[in-house]
Design a protein around this motif. Sequence first.
Motif, short mmCIF file in Angstrom:
data_model
loop_
_atom_site.label_atom_id
_atom_site.label_comp_id
_atom_site.label_asym_id
_atom_site.label_seq_id
_atom_site.Cartn_x
_atom_site.Cartn_y
_atom_site.Cartn_z
N GLU A 110 0.83 -1.21 0.00
CA GLU A 110 0.00 0.00 0.00
C GLU A 110 0.86 1.25 0.00
N HIS A 111 1.97 1.22 0.74
CA HIS A 111 2.87 2.37 0.79
C HIS A 111 3.45 2.65 -0.59
N GLU A 112 3.85 1.61 -1.28
CA GLU A 112 4.40 1.79 -2.63
C GLU A 112 3.34 2.33 -3.59
N GLN A 113 2.10 1.84 -3.47
CA GLN A 113 1.02 2.36 -4.31
C GLN A 113 0.78 3.83 -4.03
N LEU A 114 0.82 4.23 -2.76
CA LEU A 114 0.63 5.64 -2.41
C LEU A 114 1.77 6.50 -2.93
N ARG A 115 3.00 5.98 -2.92
CA ARG A 115 4.12 6.73 -3.47
C ARG A 115 3.93 6.97 -4.96
N VAL A 116 3.49 5.95 -5.67
CA VAL A 116 3.25 6.09 -7.11
C VAL A 116 2.14 7.11 -7.36
N LEU A 117 1.07 7.02 -6.58
CA LEU A 117 -0.04 7.97 -6.72
C LEU A 117 0.42 9.39 -6.43
N LYS A 118 1.27 9.55 -5.43
CA LYS A 118 1.80 10.88 -5.09
C LYS A 118 2.62 11.44 -6.25
#
Length: 103
Positions: free
Chosen positions: A46-54
């Motif tokens: 989830e953290h990696e997905q949020l980084r990509v979204l950011k």
Amino acid sequence: MMRFNLSLLLVVMASAFYLVHTQYESRRLYTAVDRARAASHKLESEHEQLRVLKREQATSARVQKLATGKLAMRPVTPGITQYVTMVGEGPAAVAAPAQEEKP
């Protein structure tokens, strides 16, 4: 001799119950560790997905589009630049707008 045999039987039974309890506790703790690892993996994902979204949200093209569309901003040009001069001296000086030059 009979007492000795009964005492040995009690010791063996107590040892067997302790062994069963220890195995049960070991399995319980292993399951807890496995669940914690799964939760950790999920959080990392989830953290990696949020980084990509950011990164997607912060692209300059998207920021430019939002600035022009929603905020009604426009690019700076020398024709609409307003220069400000300082009246007085020191850090407490009040800024006064200069006369706008029109081409």
